[in-house]
Write a protein that holds these residues in place. Structure first.
Motif, PDB file in Angstrom:
ATOM      1  N   SER A 180     -40.748 -29.151  23.011  1.00  0.00           N
ATOM      2  CA  SER A 180     -40.222 -29.406  21.679  1.00  0.00           C
ATOM      3  C   SER A 180     -39.041 -28.483  21.398  1.00  0.00           C
ATOM      4  CB  SER A 180     -41.303 -29.175  20.629  1.00  0.00           C
ATOM      5  OG  SER A 180     -41.629 -27.787  20.550  1.00  0.00           O
ATOM      6  N   ARG A 181     -38.312 -28.804  20.339  1.00  0.00           N
ATOM      7  CA  ARG A 181     -37.209 -27.946  19.916  1.00  0.00           C
ATOM      8  C   ARG A 181     -37.717 -26.542  19.620  1.00  0.00           C
ATOM      9  NH1 ARG A 181     -34.167 -28.774  14.079  1.00  0.00           N
ATOM     10  NH2 ARG A 181     -33.563 -26.594  13.771  1.00  0.00           N
ATOM     11  N   ALA A 182     -38.842 -26.439  18.916  1.00  0.00           N
ATOM     12  CA  ALA A 182     -39.385 -25.127  18.572  1.00  0.00           C
ATOM     13  C   ALA A 182     -39.758 -24.353  19.824  1.00  0.00           C
ATOM     14  CB  ALA A 182     -40.590 -25.286  17.655  1.00  0.00           C
ATOM     15  N   ASP A 183     -40.350 -25.048  20.807  1.00  0.00           N
ATOM     16  CA  ASP A 183     -40.728 -24.386  22.057  1.00  0.00           C
ATOM     17  C   ASP A 183     -39.496 -23.886  22.810  1.00  0.00           C
ATOM     18  OD1 ASP A 183     -43.414 -24.748  21.634  1.00  0.00           O
ATOM     19  OD2 ASP A 183     -43.525 -26.613  22.791  1.00  0.00           O
ATOM     20  N   LEU A 184     -38.442 -24.687  22.803  1.00  0.00           N
ATOM     21  CA  LEU A 184     -37.224 -24.283  23.490  1.00  0.00           C
ATOM     22  C   LEU A 184     -36.637 -23.037  22.843  1.00  0.00           C
ATOM     23  CD1 LEU A 184     -35.271 -25.180  25.780  1.00  0.00           C
ATOM     24  CD2 LEU A 184     -33.909 -26.297  24.009  1.00  0.00           C
ATOM     25  N   VAL A 185     -36.613 -23.002  21.524  1.00  0.00           N
ATOM     26  CA  VAL A 185     -36.108 -21.831  20.807  1.00  0.00           C
ATOM     27  C   VAL A 185     -36.979 -20.616  21.120  1.00  0.00           C
ATOM     28  CG1 VAL A 185     -35.704 -20.822  18.525  1.00  0.00           C
ATOM     29  CG2 VAL A 185     -35.050 -23.196  18.979  1.00  0.00           C
ATOM     30  N   ASP A 186     -38.298 -20.813  21.137  1.00  0.00           N
ATOM     31  CA  ASP A 186     -39.221 -19.709  21.437  1.00  0.00           C
ATOM     32  C   ASP A 186     -38.965 -19.137  22.824  1.00  0.00           C
ATOM     33  OD1 ASP A 186     -40.478 -19.822  18.995  1.00  0.00           O
ATOM     34  OD2 ASP A 186     -42.163 -21.053  19.703  1.00  0.00           O
ATOM     35  N   GLN A 187     -38.719 -20.008  23.804  1.00  0.00           N
ATOM     36  CA  GLN A 187     -38.474 -19.530  25.165  1.00  0.00           C
ATOM     37  C   GLN A 187     -37.156 -18.752  25.243  1.00  0.00           C
ATOM     38  OE1 GLN A 187     -40.808 -19.773  27.706  1.00  0.00           O
ATOM     39  NE2 GLN A 187     -41.990 -20.463  25.928  1.00  0.00           N
ATOM     40  N   GLY A 188     -36.148 -19.224  24.539  1.00  0.00           N
ATOM     41  CA  GLY A 188     -34.897 -18.483  24.499  1.00  0.00           C
ATOM     42  C   GLY A 188     -35.081 -17.130  23.847  1.00  0.00           C
ATOM     43  N   LEU A 189     -35.893 -17.079  22.794  1.00  0.00           N
ATOM     44  CA  LEU A 189     -36.153 -15.815  22.111  1.00  0.00           C
ATOM     45  C   LEU A 189     -36.916 -14.846  23.008  1.00  0.00           C
ATOM     46  CD1 LEU A 189     -35.938 -14.198  19.489  1.00  0.00           C
ATOM     47  CD2 LEU A 189     -38.122 -15.218  18.774  1.00  0.00           C
ATOM     48  N   LEU A 190     -37.866 -15.365  23.784  1.00  0.00           N
ATOM     49  CA  LEU A 190     -38.600 -14.509  24.721  1.00  0.00           C
ATOM     50  C   LEU A 190     -37.658 -13.853  25.729  1.00  0.00           C
ATOM     51  CD1 LEU A 190     -41.795 -16.650  25.461  1.00  0.00           C
ATOM     52  CD2 LEU A 190     -41.713 -14.408  24.332  1.00  0.00           C
ATOM     53  N   LEU A 191     -36.672 -14.604  26.159  1.00  0.00           N
ATOM     54  CA  LEU A 191     -35.682 -14.055  27.086  1.00  0.00           C
ATOM     55  C   LEU A 191     -34.900 -12.919  26.423  1.00  0.00           C
ATOM     56  CD1 LEU A 191     -34.159 -14.217  29.785  1.00  0.00           C
ATOM     57  CD2 LEU A 191     -32.691 -15.958  28.754  1.00  0.00           C
ATOM     58  N   PHE A 192     -34.484 -13.146  25.185  1.00  0.00           N
ATOM     59  CA  PHE A 192     -33.762 -12.113  24.442  1.00  0.00           C
ATOM     60  C   PHE A 192     -34.638 -10.874  24.261  1.00  0.00           C
ATOM     61  CE2 PHE A 192     -32.742 -10.070  20.391  1.00  0.00           C
ATOM     62  CZ  PHE A 192     -31.376  -9.843  20.530  1.00  0.00           C
ATOM     63  N   GLU A 193     -35.888 -11.080  23.898  1.00  0.00           N
ATOM     64  CA  GLU A 193     -36.787  -9.950  23.645  1.00  0.00           C
ATOM     65  C   GLU A 193     -37.166  -9.220  24.931  1.00  0.00           C
ATOM     66  OE1 GLU A 193     -39.228 -10.986  19.641  1.00  0.00           O
ATOM     67  OE2 GLU A 193     -39.884 -12.019  21.461  1.00  0.00           O
ATOM     68  N   ALA A 194     -37.146  -9.915  26.052  1.00  0.00           N
ATOM     69  CA  ALA A 194     -37.441  -9.253  27.320  1.00  0.00           C
ATOM     70  C   ALA A 194     -36.426  -8.146  27.596  1.00  0.00           C
ATOM     71  CB  ALA A 194     -37.431 -10.268  28.459  1.00  0.00           C
ATOM     72  N   ILE A 195     -35.220  -8.312  27.061  1.00  0.00           N
ATOM     73  CA  ILE A 195     -34.181  -7.291  27.240  1.00  0.00           C
ATOM     74  C   ILE A 195     -34.272  -6.226  26.155  1.00  0.00           C
ATOM     75  CG2 ILE A 195     -31.692  -6.888  27.347  1.00  0.00           C
ATOM     76  CD1 ILE A 195     -31.429  -9.820  28.271  1.00  0.00           C
ATOM     77  N   THR A 196     -34.362  -6.643  24.906  1.00  0.00           N
ATOM     78  CA  THR A 196     -34.353  -5.673  23.808  1.00  0.00           C
ATOM     79  C   THR A 196     -35.599  -4.806  23.783  1.00  0.00           C
ATOM     80  OG1 THR A 196     -35.290  -7.335  22.293  1.00  0.00           O
ATOM     81  CG2 THR A 196     -32.887  -7.099  22.341  1.00  0.00           C
ATOM     82  N   GLU A 197     -36.717  -5.328  24.286  1.00  0.00           N
ATOM     83  CA  GLU A 197     -37.962  -4.575  24.241  1.00  0.00           C
ATOM     84  C   GLU A 197     -38.324  -3.942  25.582  1.00  0.00           C
ATOM     85  OE1 GLU A 197     -40.994  -7.026  22.573  1.00  0.00           O
ATOM     86  OE2 GLU A 197     -39.851  -7.427  20.732  1.00  0.00           O
ATOM     87  N   HIS A 198     -37.429  -4.086  26.545  1.00  0.00           N
ATOM     88  CA  HIS A 198     -37.697  -3.496  27.850  1.00  0.00           C
ATOM     89  C   HIS A 198     -37.520  -1.982  27.774  1.00  0.00           C
ATOM     90  CE1 HIS A 198     -36.916  -2.265  32.047  1.00  0.00           C
ATOM     91  NE2 HIS A 198     -37.714  -3.268  32.349  1.00  0.00           N
ATOM     92  N   THR A 199     -38.484  -1.265  28.314  1.00  0.00           N
ATOM     93  CA  THR A 199     -38.395   0.200  28.337  1.00  0.00           C
ATOM     94  C   THR A 199     -38.407   0.687  29.772  1.00  0.00           C
ATOM     95  OG1 THR A 199     -40.794   0.370  28.136  1.00  0.00           O
ATOM     96  CG2 THR A 199     -39.510   0.499  26.102  1.00  0.00           C
ATOM     97  N   PRO A 200     -37.674   1.757  30.074  1.00  0.00           N
ATOM     98  CA  PRO A 200     -37.646   2.270  31.440  1.00  0.00           C
ATOM     99  C   PRO A 200     -38.997   2.815  31.854  1.00  0.00           C
ATOM    100  CG  PRO A 200     -36.567   3.793  29.953  1.00  0.00           C
ATOM    101  CD  PRO A 200     -36.847   2.542  29.159  1.00  0.00           C
ATOM    102  N   ALA A 201     -39.332   2.634  33.108  1.00  0.00           N
ATOM    103  CA  ALA A 201     -40.601   3.160  33.616  1.00  0.00           C
ATOM    104  C   ALA A 201     -40.586   4.679  33.544  1.00  0.00           C
ATOM    105  CB  ALA A 201     -40.811   2.689  35.057  1.00  0.00           C
ATOM    106  N   THR A 202     -41.708   5.268  33.150  1.00  0.00           N
ATOM    107  CA  THR A 202     -41.782   6.729  33.081  1.00  0.00           C
ATOM    108  C   THR A 202     -41.826   7.304  34.485  1.00  0.00           C
ATOM    109  OG1 THR A 202     -44.188   6.595  32.951  1.00  0.00           O
ATOM    110  CG2 THR A 202     -42.963   6.675  30.884  1.00  0.00           C
ATOM    111  N   SER A 203     -41.120   8.394  34.649  1.00  0.00           N
ATOM    112  CA  SER A 203     -41.086   9.032  35.975  1.00  0.00           C
ATOM    113  C   SER A 203     -42.427   9.663  36.292  1.00  0.00           C
ATOM    114  CB  SER A 203     -39.983  10.094  36.008  1.00  0.00           C
ATOM    115  OG  SER A 203     -40.227  11.065  35.017  1.00  0.00           O
ATOM    116  N   GLN A 204     -42.775   9.614  37.517  1.00  0.00           N
ATOM    117  CA  GLN A 204     -44.042  10.206  37.971  1.00  0.00           C
ATOM    118  C   GLN A 204     -43.811  11.660  38.347  1.00  0.00           C
ATOM    119  OE1 GLN A 204     -46.932   8.470  37.875  1.00  0.00           O
ATOM    120  NE2 GLN A 204     -45.753   6.780  36.988  1.00  0.00           N
ATOM    121  N   GLY A 205     -44.550  12.545  37.707  1.00  0.00           N
ATOM    122  CA  GLY A 205     -44.364  13.972  37.973  1.00  0.00           C
ATOM    123  C   GLY A 205     -45.249  14.463  39.090  1.00  0.00           C
TER     124      GLY A 205
END
Length: 205
Positions: A180-205
Motif C-alpha cells: 500500500s501507499r502507507a506501507d511504501l512510505v513506512d519502508q522509506g521512513l525505516l531507511l531514513f531512520e536506519a541512518i539517523t538512529e544508527h550509533t557507532p559500536a562501542t569499542s571493546q576495552g
C-alpha cells in the motif's frame, strides 16, 4: 505595445510553449518518448511546424523542460513538508509521502519522471541529475539534524536515500512491489531512520 487577439507577442509565445508542454506530457506518458515525434506534438497542440523551434531545440529539450517543472513542483512541496515545527520523524515521513503521492495525483507526470525520461537525451539527463541533487540536499539537511554516528557522511547517505526511495517508487508504480501507499512510505521512513538512529559500536576495552 501591439497586441493580437488581446495578447502581446510575448504572451502568445508563452501560450504556445505551454501548449507544447501539455501535449508533450500527454504524448510522452501515453505513447512513450520513443514513439513520439515533434510532428505529433505539434499536431496534438494544434500548432504549425514553425512554432516548435521558437520554444524548444529538440524533443529532448521539451522533455527536459517537463522534468524541470515536475521537479520544481516536487521540491516546492517537499520543502513545505519539512519546514514545520513537527518532530524530525514526522517531517521525514511527510516528505516521503509527497514523493509517493505526486505520481498518484497525476500519473502522466509519474510515468514521464520515472520511466520515459530515462530514454531521452543529455538535456533530460542533466535535469534529472539536478533534480536529484536538490532532493538530496533536502534529505541531507534532515539527516544533519540528528546524526549519531560521526562516520556517516550525510551528503553521501542523502544520495543513497533519494536513490533508494526513487527505485522503490518505480517498482511500486510498475506493480513489482505489491504494498500500500502507507506501507511504501513506512519502508522509506525505516531507511531514513536506519541512518539517523544508527550509533557507532562501542569499542571493546
Amino acid at each position: 505595445m501591439r497586441t493580437y487577439g488581446g495578447a502581446t507577442a510575448e504572451q502568445r509565445v508563452s501560450l504556445r510553449r505551454r501548449r507544447l508542454l501539455d501535449s508533450g506530457l500527454e504524448l510522452f506518458s501515453s505513447r512513450g518518448y520513443a514513439h513520439t515525434s515533434i510532428s505529433a506534438v505539434l499536431r496534438h497542440a494544434g500548432l504549425k511546424d514553425r512554432y516548435f523551434a521558437e520554444s524548444f531545440s529538440s524533443l529532448d529539450d521539451l522533455m527536459a523542460a517537463l522534468m524541470r517543472e515536475i521537479y520544481e513542483e516536487e521540491i516546492a512541496r517537499c520543502t513545505e513538508a519539512i519546514s514545520t515545527d513537527q518532530p524530525l520523524r514526522d517531517r521525514a515521513r511527510n516528505m516521503i509521502d509527497v514523493v509517493v503521492v505526486l505520481p498518484l495525483e497525476d500519473p502522466r507526470k509519474g510515468r514521464v519522471k520515472l520511466t520515459e525520461s530515462l530514454g531521452a537525451g543529455p538535456l533530460t539527463a542533466r535535469e534529472r541529475r539536478l533534480g536529484l541533487q536538490r532532493m538530496s540536499g533536502l534529505v541531507d539537511a534532515l539527516l544533519r539534524e540528528r546524526l549519531l554516528d560521526p562516520r556517516i557522511d550525510t551528503a553521501t547517505m542523502s544520495v543513497a536515500v533519494v536513490g533508494a526511495v526513487s527505485e522503490m517508487l518505480l517498482s511500486w508504480s510498475s506493480g513489482v512491489l505489491d504494498v500500500s501507499r502507507a506501507d511504501l512510505v513506512d519502508q522509506g521512513l525505516l531507511l531514513f531512520e536506519a541512518i539517523t538512529e544508527h550509533t557507532p559500536a562501542t569499542s571493546q576495552g
